[in-house]
Design an enzyme around this catalytic site. Structure first.
Site, mmCIF file in Angstrom:
data_model
loop_
_atom_site.group_PDB
_atom_site.id
_atom_site.type_symbol
_atom_site.label_atom_id
_atom_site.label_comp_id
_atom_site.label_asym_id
_atom_site.label_seq_id
_atom_site.Cartn_x
_atom_site.Cartn_y
_atom_site.Cartn_z
ATOM 1 N N ASP A 19 -6.194 -3.823 -6.069
ATOM 2 C CA ASP A 19 -7.319 -3.246 -5.337
ATOM 3 C C ASP A 19 -7.116 -1.737 -5.315
ATOM 4 O OD1 ASP A 19 -9.363 -2.644 -3.619
ATOM 5 O OD2 ASP A 19 -8.614 -3.836 -1.934
ATOM 6 N N ASP B 35 -9.952 4.715 -8.245
ATOM 7 C CA ASP B 35 -10.319 4.982 -9.633
ATOM 8 C C ASP B 35 -9.091 5.439 -10.425
ATOM 9 O OD1 ASP B 35 -13.015 4.450 -9.069
ATOM 10 O OD2 ASP B 35 -13.376 6.512 -8.426
ATOM 11 N N GLY C 216 3.227 0.156 -5.562
ATOM 12 C CA GLY C 216 2.912 -1.171 -6.102
ATOM 13 C C GLY C 216 3.526 -1.408 -7.471
ATOM 14 N N PRO D 171 -3.204 8.902 -7.832
ATOM 15 C CA PRO D 171 -2.125 7.947 -7.617
ATOM 16 C C PRO D 171 -2.305 6.617 -8.343
ATOM 17 C CG PRO D 171 -3.354 8.355 -5.560
ATOM 18 C CD PRO D 171 -3.828 9.341 -6.567
ATOM 19 N N GLU E 125 0.879 -1.180 0.000
ATOM 20 C CA GLU E 125 0.000 0.000 0.000
ATOM 21 C C GLU E 125 0.911 1.223 0.000
ATOM 22 O OE1 GLU E 125 -3.445 1.036 0.150
ATOM 23 O OE2 GLU E 125 -2.404 2.992 0.204
#
Lengths: 278, 278
Positions: free
Chosen positions: A155, A158, A138, A162, A106
């Site tokens: 996951d 939209d 990621g 980022p 994350e």
């Protein structure tokens, strides 16, 4: 006094939720992070004023972004989750006993901290010894880890801010390389009512990289229009034709997902089928 | 200037749509009737400030409230539509060549007039010679016509105001009597996220009257939460196990409904199954 949270779901469509209390509001290096106690949905996480998750309907999204792939791959051991700092996906993954390691990348530490403090119902999986939390980009993580993961879950928020890079062809190629020889990935890919061009583009791109490309769907009431899609790219296994382990699925104790719903999710309406590569 | 239409979907949840123009607004003896030109959904009909239909997503609701039943009954000839004055259900019914007569009972003349003027895409079926429009109370019509209809469609507003009686046990008993010996009915029955008690109650009531009771679902983006249910009560035929006429269904030229979607619509998520009678 009446307090309402309002999200612009599109330029021309809004959702409003009555708020009991604003529990948290701050700005991270990446985005505005807020936690609201809403009357209709209970606690709700918003990023840049967009609803990410809430206690009433989170089960749909988190079950569907995880269990469809985890029950398609016959023996997933190492899973990567990109984004999803609320922890809901990780909570579902660790229900699977065969899982040996979950790496959760994350980008925003604040989201993880907020999840731990305000959403124990979602972040409870963080305590599982198989879970490693990495605060990093990621995209970079996927580039640096080749041939490692049986399943990758994207996951993301939209495709603005980022998360833009998580919808690019270059990223999907890196995902392909980060997977083992029979790996698969799942990404959330928005609504056919409001983002049909994006779905066309993603499924065409993934179809150019992966032997198996499948679009599937569920209903998340707090996402625009409710109808939400996920795209799977798979090197070997086909989620539409896989023989499901009914006993294993029943033991997951899910509220949306089931073996019937697994199969149903790949049955697309004619107007959605039109978006897929020929 | 920005103009927005806002509907209170529940006490604590709102939807807002940007409006280009208010095309019609008046008060009938039954309700407030308005037609809006919205940017996101095109023309939209509201009754008492609740969205009834719009040009962008109307196909889902109208295809699903009609074709599921019409393809379950092997030879439906006489069909009754209660409510649904916009005409969308009638438009779908007259696609079926075996239909001999469609009686459309709408309580509010103003809704029919508005549909003819502002929604030709929906009301086009009114011109079919097999269609008879009756401006009357649907409850009364059903009581006065026994053993007449092969299929009855209850295309009602929400269970407040003029539609309350269309959700009562007494009404479902009248519907049973108005059907032929192998007839069936379909009613719109709201959302499992926001109206779960209502769904429990309706399915239990119908189950006490009809040999076959089935709940099925679709996604209507402008209805609360998107996930929407329909309840079928049938004297003989089971929509879950019926052998579908694939060629006939393909010829309907639908955007949501298909033979695959017919079957998947009866696959319910665990949290919805819990609402059904045991």
């Amino acid at each position: 006094m009446e307090v309402w949270f309002t999200e612009d779901q599109t330029n021309d469509l809004r959702i409003g939720c009555r708020v009991r209390e604003v529990l948290f509001s701050d700005v991270s290096p990446f985005q505005k992070v807020a936690v609201l106690d809403t009357v209709e949905f209970g606690r709700m996480l918003t990023l840049d004023n967009v609803i990410q998750t809430n206690l009433k309907d989170e089960f749909v999204y988190h079950e569907m972004i995880t269990h469809v792939g985890l029950n398609t791959h016959p023996n997933p051991k190492k899973v990567l989750v990109i984004g999803g700092g609320d922890g809901g996906a990780v909570r579902e993954i660790v229900k699977h006993q065969g899982i040996e390691r979950v790496v959760h990348v994350e980008i925003d530490q604040m989201v993880i901290d907020v999840a731990k403090k305000f959403f124990p119902e979602l972040s409870c999986g963080f305590a599982d010894p198989r879970v490693e939390i990495v605060v990093d980009d990621g995209i970079k993580h996927v580039k640096d880890n080749k041939g490692v993961y049986d399943m990758i879950i994207v996951d993301s928020t939209d495709p603005v801010g980022p998360a833009v890079g998580l919808f690019s062809e270059e990223f999907y190629r890196s995902v392909f390389e980060a997977l083992t020889g029979d790996g698969l990935f799942v990404a959330q890919t928005e609504s056919p009512f409001f983002n049909s061009e994006l779905i066309k583009q993603i499924t065409a791109t993934v179809n150019g990289i992966f032997p198996v490309t499948r679009l599937y769907w569920a209903v998340v009431p707090t996402y625009p229009g409710g109808y939400w899609t996920f795209t799977m790219g798979s090197k070997m296994y086909d989620p539409k034709t896989v023989v499901l382990d009914e006993a294993k699925i029943a033991a997951l104790n899910t509220k949306w997902y089931s073996s019937e719903i697994h199969r149903t999710a790949f049955m697309l309406q004619p107007f959605v089928k039109e978006l897929l590569p020929r």
